[in-house]
Design an enzyme around this catalytic site. Structure first.
Site, short mmCIF file in Angstrom:
data_model
loop_
_atom_site.label_atom_id
_atom_site.label_comp_id
_atom_site.label_asym_id
_atom_site.label_seq_id
_atom_site.Cartn_x
_atom_site.Cartn_y
_atom_site.Cartn_z
N ASP A 143 -34.98 -6.16 -34.64
CA ASP A 143 -35.94 -5.74 -33.61
C ASP A 143 -37.34 -6.02 -34.11
O ASP A 143 -37.55 -6.21 -35.31
CB ASP A 143 -35.77 -4.23 -33.29
CG ASP A 143 -36.25 -3.88 -31.88
OD1 ASP A 143 -37.46 -3.95 -31.63
OD2 ASP A 143 -35.40 -3.53 -31.04
N LYS A 173 -34.68 -12.32 -14.47
CA LYS A 173 -33.23 -12.16 -14.67
C LYS A 173 -32.46 -13.21 -13.86
O LYS A 173 -31.48 -13.77 -14.34
CB LYS A 173 -32.79 -10.75 -14.26
CG LYS A 173 -33.22 -9.65 -15.24
CD LYS A 173 -32.57 -9.82 -16.59
CE LYS A 173 -32.98 -8.74 -17.57
NZ LYS A 173 -32.50 -8.97 -18.93
N ASP A 209 -39.03 -11.17 -34.67
CA ASP A 209 -39.63 -11.41 -33.35
C ASP A 209 -38.87 -12.57 -32.71
O ASP A 209 -38.94 -13.70 -33.19
CB ASP A 209 -41.12 -11.76 -33.53
CG ASP A 209 -41.80 -12.01 -32.19
OD1 ASP A 209 -41.11 -12.00 -31.14
OD2 ASP A 209 -43.03 -12.20 -32.18
N TYR A 268 -39.51 -8.90 -13.15
CA TYR A 268 -38.30 -8.65 -13.95
C TYR A 268 -37.07 -9.26 -13.26
O TYR A 268 -36.28 -9.98 -13.88
CB TYR A 268 -38.16 -7.13 -14.10
CG TYR A 268 -36.90 -6.64 -14.79
CD1 TYR A 268 -36.66 -6.92 -16.13
CD2 TYR A 268 -35.99 -5.85 -14.10
CE1 TYR A 268 -35.52 -6.43 -16.75
CE2 TYR A 268 -34.86 -5.34 -14.73
CZ TYR A 268 -34.62 -5.64 -16.06
OH TYR A 268 -33.50 -5.14 -16.68
N GLY A 300 -33.47 -0.60 -29.12
CA GLY A 300 -33.67 -0.16 -27.73
C GLY A 300 -32.55 0.72 -27.21
O GLY A 300 -31.61 1.06 -27.93
N ARG A 316 -39.68 -3.68 -33.43
CA ARG A 316 -40.11 -2.36 -33.91
C ARG A 316 -39.16 -1.86 -34.99
O ARG A 316 -38.14 -2.50 -35.28
CB ARG A 316 -40.24 -1.35 -32.77
CG ARG A 316 -39.01 -1.12 -31.94
CD ARG A 316 -39.25 0.01 -30.94
NE ARG A 316 -38.39 -0.14 -29.78
CZ ARG A 316 -37.95 0.89 -29.06
NH1 ARG A 316 -38.28 2.12 -29.36
NH2 ARG A 316 -37.17 0.68 -28.01
P1 NAD Z 1 -35.28 -1.44 -24.32
O1 NAD Z 1 -36.65 -1.68 -23.83
O2 NAD Z 1 -34.84 -0.04 -24.55
O3 NAD Z 1 -35.01 -2.26 -25.65
C1 NAD Z 1 -35.48 -3.55 -25.83
C2 NAD Z 1 -35.74 -3.74 -27.31
O4 NAD Z 1 -36.22 -5.08 -27.51
C3 NAD Z 1 -36.81 -2.79 -27.86
O5 NAD Z 1 -36.31 -2.09 -28.99
C4 NAD Z 1 -37.96 -3.72 -28.24
O6 NAD Z 1 -38.68 -3.30 -29.39
C5 NAD Z 1 -37.22 -5.03 -28.50
N1 NAD Z 1 -38.10 -6.18 -28.39
C6 NAD Z 1 -39.11 -6.38 -27.50
N2 NAD Z 1 -39.74 -7.54 -27.75
C7 NAD Z 1 -39.11 -8.09 -28.82
C8 NAD Z 1 -39.31 -9.27 -29.56
N3 NAD Z 1 -40.28 -10.14 -29.24
N4 NAD Z 1 -38.48 -9.54 -30.60
C9 NAD Z 1 -37.50 -8.67 -30.93
N5 NAD Z 1 -37.27 -7.52 -30.27
C10 NAD Z 1 -38.08 -7.23 -29.24
O7 NAD Z 1 -34.29 -2.16 -23.28
P2 NAD Z 1 -32.78 -1.80 -22.97
O8 NAD Z 1 -32.78 -0.81 -21.89
O9 NAD Z 1 -32.03 -1.54 -24.21
O10 NAD Z 1 -32.32 -3.18 -22.30
C11 NAD Z 1 -31.67 -4.19 -23.04
C12 NAD Z 1 -31.33 -5.33 -22.09
O11 NAD Z 1 -30.50 -4.83 -21.03
C13 NAD Z 1 -32.55 -5.95 -21.38
O12 NAD Z 1 -32.32 -7.31 -21.19
C14 NAD Z 1 -32.57 -5.26 -20.04
O13 NAD Z 1 -33.18 -6.04 -19.07
C15 NAD Z 1 -31.09 -5.10 -19.78
N6 NAD Z 1 -30.80 -4.03 -18.81
C16 NAD Z 1 -31.03 -2.74 -19.13
C17 NAD Z 1 -30.77 -1.73 -18.21
C18 NAD Z 1 -31.02 -0.27 -18.52
O14 NAD Z 1 -30.88 0.57 -17.61
N7 NAD Z 1 -31.33 0.07 -19.75
C19 NAD Z 1 -30.27 -2.07 -16.93
C20 NAD Z 1 -30.10 -3.42 -16.64
C21 NAD Z 1 -30.32 -4.40 -17.59
C1 AKB Z 2 -34.79 -0.95 -14.78
O1 AKB Z 2 -34.90 0.07 -14.07
O2 AKB Z 2 -35.68 -1.81 -14.89
C2 AKB Z 2 -33.49 -1.18 -15.49
C3 AKB Z 2 -32.61 -2.07 -14.69
C4 AKB Z 2 -31.83 -1.53 -13.57
O3 AKB Z 2 -32.57 -3.25 -14.95
N1 AKB Z 2 -32.88 0.08 -15.76
#
Ligand code: NAD
Ligand code: AKB
Length: 312
Positions: free
Chosen positions: A36, A148, A54, A144, A13, A38
Site C-alpha cells: 500500500d 470502472k 505506489d 468513478y 484498505g 499508506r
Molecule cells: P479503500 O479506499 O478502502 O482502499 C484502497 C487502498 O488503496 C487504500 O489503502 C489506499 O491507501 C491504497 N492506495 C491508494 N492509492 C494508492 C497507490 N497509488 N498505490 C498503492 N496503494 C494505493 O478501498 P476499498 O473499499 O478497499 O476498495 C478496493 C477496491 O474495491 C476499489 O477498486 C474499489 O473501487 C472497489 N470497490 C469497493 C467497494 C466498497 O464498498 N468498499 C464497492 C465496490 C467496489
Molecule cells: C462507493 O460507494 O463508491 C463504493 C462502491 C459501491 O463502489 N462502495
C-alpha cells in the site's frame, strides 16, 4: 498449500485487509505480500510480508513483481465514488493508470491471474433500477463509474488480445467491522454501526428511502476467492460479473440497528452523495455469476446486523 506468490495492492484498505488475511489462510502468510501507499493496517502487522508501494510507479511495481516472484496480483487501490466527485482527475488517473500498469506487467511477466474489482457504480440513471441485469444500458454519471466501466473493457481487451487471465466483480456497497470504508457513497451503512454504539444516534447523509445494493464483507471475500479459484473455462464474463447480496434503505438498516441498540435514533441530511446514490440501481441481478461459477450469498440484513454487533 498452493504454490502461488500473491501481491495485494491497496492492502491497507477496507477490502484489502480482509482479503489479505483470507488469502494468507489459503496460500500461506509468506506467499501473500501486502502492499500500500499508506502504512500497514494493524491487523496485518506481524502476520506476513508488507512492502510500501505506489502502484502509479510502474518501474518499482515491476521490480517488486520480479524480485518477489509474484504470480498473481489483486489490485485494490482506487479512489471511490464520493472522493472521486471531489477530485475527478485524480480519480481517473489513479483508477485507470493503476490498472494499465498492472495489466502491462501481467502480460509481460505472464502472471497466472489478476483480480481487479469493478462496482455497481458502472450503472447510471438509464439502467434498470430493480434487478439490474448483467447486460443492459450502462451510462455512468460519476467519474468513478466511468473509470470502472472503462476498466472493465481494458480487462476484456487484455484477456482477448494477450490471454491475461484477469477476473472481476461488480461489488455492491460493502459493510465490514475490521477496517473502515474509504470515501464511498455506501459508507453510511458502516458508519451507522459505529455511531449507534458510540452516540446512540446517527445523522445519515442519504435520505431514508434510498435503496442501494449492499453486501457483507465475508460474502464479498468468499465471492472473490470463489471467482479466482473457478476453472478458467467457467468464467464467461471477462468484463466484470454482477454480484448481489442484499438491498436496503437507511431507514431499514436503522430499524435493524434499533433492535440491538434500544433508544437509537436516526436523522437524515442528504448531501452531494444523494445524487450519486440516485444514479445507481436499487438491486442487482447476479444470475450470470450464479450460473457460471455457483455464486450464492449467505448474509441478509438481519444476519449481517447481528454479526456486526457481535464483532464490534
Ligand atoms: P479503500 O479506499 O478502502 O482502499 C484502497 C487502498 O488503496 C487504500 O489503502 C489506499 O491507501 C491504497 N492506495 C491508494 N492509492 C494508492 C497507490 N497509488 N498505490 C498503492 N496503494 C494505493 O478501498 P476499498 O473499499 O478497499 O476498495 C478496493 C477496491 O474495491 C476499489 O477498486 C474499489 O473501487 C472497489 N470497490 C469497493 C467497494 C466498497 O464498498 N468498499 C464497492 C465496490 C467496489
Ligand atoms: C462507493 O460507494 O463508491 C463504493 C462502491 C459501491 O463502489 N462502495
Amino acid at each position: 498449500m498452493k504454490q502461488e506468490k500473491i501481491l495485494v495492492i491497496g492492502a491497507s484498505g477496507q477490502i484489502g485487509v480482509e482479503l489479505t488475511l483470507a488469502l494468507r489462510k489459503i496460500y500461506g502468510a509468506a506467499n501473500v505480500i501486502a502492499s500500500d501507499l499508506r502504512e500497514q493496517n494493524e491487523l496485518l502487522i506481524g502476520n506476513g510480508p508488507f512492502v510500501s508501494l505506489d502502484v502509479m510507479n510502474k518501474e518499482m511495481l515491476h521490480v517488486q513483481v520480479i524480485r518477489q516472484n509474484v504470480t498473481q496480483i489483486y489490485l485494490l487501490a482506487a479512489i471511490l465514488s464520493a472522493t472521486g466527485e471531489k477530485n475527478p482527475h485524480l480519480a481517473w488517473n489513479l483508477n485507470m493508470q493503476s490498472l494499465l500498469n498492472v495489466l502491462d506487467i501481467a502480460k509481460e511477466e505472464k502472471l497466472h491471474k489478476v483480480y481487479w474489482p469493478s462496482s455497481i457504480a458502472v450503472f447510471g440513471p438509464t439502467s434498470p433500477k430493480q434487478n439490474c441485469p448483467q447486460q443492459t444500458i450502462i451510462e455512468p454519471t460519476t467519474v468513478y463509474g466511468i473509470s470502472k466501466y472503462a476498466g472493465e473493457f481494458w480487462c476484456n481487451y487484455f484477456y482477448n488480445k494477450y490471454n491475461v487471465d484477469i477476473r472481476s466483480l461488480r461489488y455492491p456497497g460493502l459493510i465490514s467491522y475490521k477496517s473502515a470504508p474509504g470515501g464511498g457513497t455506501t459508507d453510511y451503512a458502516v458508519e451507522i454501526f459505529h455511531e449507534a454504539l458510540a452516540e446512540k444516534t446517527y445523522e445519515c447523509f442519504l435520505d431514508k428511502d434510498t435503496y442501494l445494493p449492499m453486501m457483507y464483507m465475508p460474502d464479498a471475500i468468499r465471492a472473490t476467492i470463489e471467482l479466482m479459484e473457478a476453472p478458467a473455462e467457467k468464467i464467461c464474463v471477462r468484463t466484470s460479473y454482477n454480484l448481489a447480496g442484499m438491498s436496503f434503505s437507511p431507514e431499514e438498516i436503522g430499524n435493524e440497528v434499533k433492535k440491538h441498540v434500544p433508544g437509537f435514533t436516526m436523522t437524515y441530511k442528504p448531501d452531494y452523495r444523494q445524487q450519486i446514490a440516485n444514479s445507481w440501481p436499487q438491486s442487482i441481478d447476479d444470475s450470470v455469476a450464479q450460473k457460471d461459477w455457483g455464486w450464492k450469498p449467505e448474509y441478509d440484513l438481519e444476519k449481517m446486523t447481528e454479526d456486526m454487533f457481535t464483532n464490534l
